[in-house]
Design an enzyme around this catalytic site. Structure first.
Site, PDB file in Angstrom:
ATOM      1  N   GLU A  27      29.910  36.687  49.901  1.00  0.00           N
ATOM      2  CA  GLU A  27      31.349  36.379  50.018  1.00  0.00           C
ATOM      3  C   GLU A  27      32.192  37.656  50.000  1.00  0.00           C
ATOM      4  OE1 GLU A  27      33.894  36.021  47.109  1.00  0.00           O
ATOM      5  OE2 GLU A  27      32.552  35.866  45.377  1.00  0.00           O
ATOM      6  N   LYS A 159      33.051  32.661  35.804  1.00  0.00           N
ATOM      7  CA  LYS A 159      33.709  33.801  35.141  1.00  0.00           C
ATOM      8  C   LYS A 159      34.179  33.401  33.738  1.00  0.00           C
ATOM      9  CE  LYS A 159      35.943  34.441  39.012  1.00  0.00           C
ATOM     10  NZ  LYS A 159      35.205  34.293  40.276  1.00  0.00           N
TER      11      LYS A 159
HETATM   12  N1  PSU Z   1      32.763  36.775  41.629  1.00  0.00           N
HETATM   13  C1  PSU Z   1      33.176  37.973  41.127  1.00  0.00           C
HETATM   14  N2  PSU Z   1      34.489  38.316  41.316  1.00  0.00           N
HETATM   15  C2  PSU Z   1      35.379  37.507  42.008  1.00  0.00           C
HETATM   16  C3  PSU Z   1      34.921  36.255  42.557  1.00  0.00           C
HETATM   17  C4  PSU Z   1      33.606  35.941  42.318  1.00  0.00           C
HETATM   18  O1  PSU Z   1      32.382  38.709  40.516  1.00  0.00           O
HETATM   19  O2  PSU Z   1      36.548  37.875  42.167  1.00  0.00           O
HETATM   20  C5  PSU Z   1      35.887  35.356  43.345  1.00  0.00           C
HETATM   21  C6  PSU Z   1      35.121  34.309  44.134  1.00  0.00           C
HETATM   22  O3  PSU Z   1      35.449  34.488  45.489  1.00  0.00           O
HETATM   23  C7  PSU Z   1      35.616  32.972  43.620  1.00  0.00           C
HETATM   24  C8  PSU Z   1      37.025  33.326  43.241  1.00  0.00           C
HETATM   25  O4  PSU Z   1      35.524  31.963  44.585  1.00  0.00           O
HETATM   26  O5  PSU Z   1      36.844  34.599  42.581  1.00  0.00           O
HETATM   27  C9  PSU Z   1      37.649  32.261  42.358  1.00  0.00           C
HETATM   28  O6  PSU Z   1      39.034  32.235  42.564  1.00  0.00           O
HETATM   29  P1  PSU Z   1      39.900  30.970  42.044  1.00  0.00           P
HETATM   30  O7  PSU Z   1      39.695  30.956  40.559  1.00  0.00           O
HETATM   31  O8  PSU Z   1      41.328  31.267  42.448  1.00  0.00           O
HETATM   32  O9  PSU Z   1      39.346  29.761  42.733  1.00  0.00           O
END
Ligand code: PSU
Ligand code: MN
Length: 310
Positions: A27, A159
């Site tokens: 991604e 996360k």
């Molecule tokens: N993994 C990481 N860092 C990130 C992400 C994933 O180590 O920044 C990203 C991914 O693309 C995931 C996004 O889909 O953070 C989540 O964002 P949100 O909480 O707005 O859905």
């Protein structure tokens, strides 16, 4: 319906598809919104190298000038990262980005959609989005996407800025197996331990491939979430990170950071507050996940195409 007209394949990904070679989708929101420059650019190349070293072909997915690229070279990644109007592309964001010929990194949700549209079953990321601690109605689009898109998603859990118990409950409701890779515990992204159990365990790439085959053969269309603990050299004690997360959450509330901006803000703030320790852990776990995903892609490919067995 002809979604293919919006896609562009790099020459090596096109060739890999022709030869039914094992691929790993990567991604790009982690590059455009999750990591600082120039570490993001370096990480993109490092992840691709790790995937190749383990016998698979990397397919970095992102949108450049309204085209969904499957496989991006270093200069395309640099153009995307430095685009003037840079989107974070989840399910709702494809149409505006494509129609306006804009660029953006695809989130876990966005990458699941793109990878599935072109028939790629294995995907590596850092940590998925999930249910936020506050406001709890902020639920990442990654979760519903995992419930309806059949891929093997390799990550270090969700996360840890998130509500991990609530995220696991959502995954259970959504029918997403959470497969501990050589662990019985759900990792906490920067830390190996969350105290929360996984729903299944696999100790080898072949075991993961067999689980995926059984899951999808039943017609169940959700992803399998394969969770890999972060490498022990850079993993952080959960208690230490927790203090920084609590402070970052307060800052976010005070500055009224909401919506798509929340996760990037929190990751950046936690990194500042830990003197870059979480950034180092984040980079290392991304590489570890790329390695495991390459091995799983090989195993799954051998299971599906026994005649290609080396
Ligand atoms: N993994 C990481 N860092 C990130 C992400 C994933 O180590 O920044 C990203 C991914 O693309 C995931 C996004 O889909 O953070 C989540 O964002 P949100 O909480 O707005 O859905
Ligand atoms: Mn959100």
């Amino acid at each position: 319906m002809n979604p293919q007209k919006y896609f562009h394949f790099s020459p090596d990904v096109a060739q890999a598809r022709q030869n039914a070679a094992p691929l790993v989708a990567l991604e790009t929101t982690v590059l455009t919104h999750g990591l600082p420059y120039p570490q993001n650019l370096q990480l993109a190349q490092d992840m691709e190298n790790v995937v190749r070293q383990h016998g698979a072909i990397p397919a970095t997915i992102g949108i450049l000038d309204g085209i969904i690229h499957v496989g991006m070279d270093a200069s395309q990644i640099e153009s995307m990262i430095t685009a003037k109007k840079l989107r974070k592309i989840s399910r709702r964001d494809f149409a505006p980005a494509i129609a306006r010929k804009e660029s953006g990194g695809t989130t876990v949700a966005g990458t699941l959609i793109a990878a599935h549209a072109v028939g790629m079953p294995v995907f590596a990321t850092g940590g998925i989005g999930g249910v936020h601690r506050s406001p709890a109605y902020d639920i990442s689009a990654d979760l519903p996407e995992l419930s309806r898109t059949p891929l093997i998603v390799v990550c270090a859990g969700a996360k840890s800025i998130l509500d991990l118990p609530a995220t696991l409950e959502y995954l259970e409701t959504a029918g997403v197996p959470v497969v501990g890779y050589q662990t019985d515990e759900f990792p906490a992204f920067y830390s190996t331990s969350s105290g929360l159990p996984v729903s299944a365990r696999a100790d080898t790439p072949e075991e993961v491939a067999a689980l995926a085959e059984a899951h999808w053969s039943l017609g169940i269309s959700s992803s399998l979430l394969v969770v890999v603990p972060p490498p022990s050299e850079s993993a952080l004690p959960a208690g230490d990170v927790e203090k920084a997360i609590a402070q970052a959450l307060l800052d976010a509330e005070q500055q009224q950071v909401r919506g798509q901006a929340a996760t990037p803000f929190l990751l950046d703030r936690v990194s500042q507050l830990t003197g870059g320790a979480t950034l180092k852990a984040n980079l290392d776990l991304l590489l570890e996940n790329a390695r495991v995903a390459a091995q799983i892609s090989l195993a799954y490919s051998r299971l599906k195409h026994p005649s290609l067995r080396a």
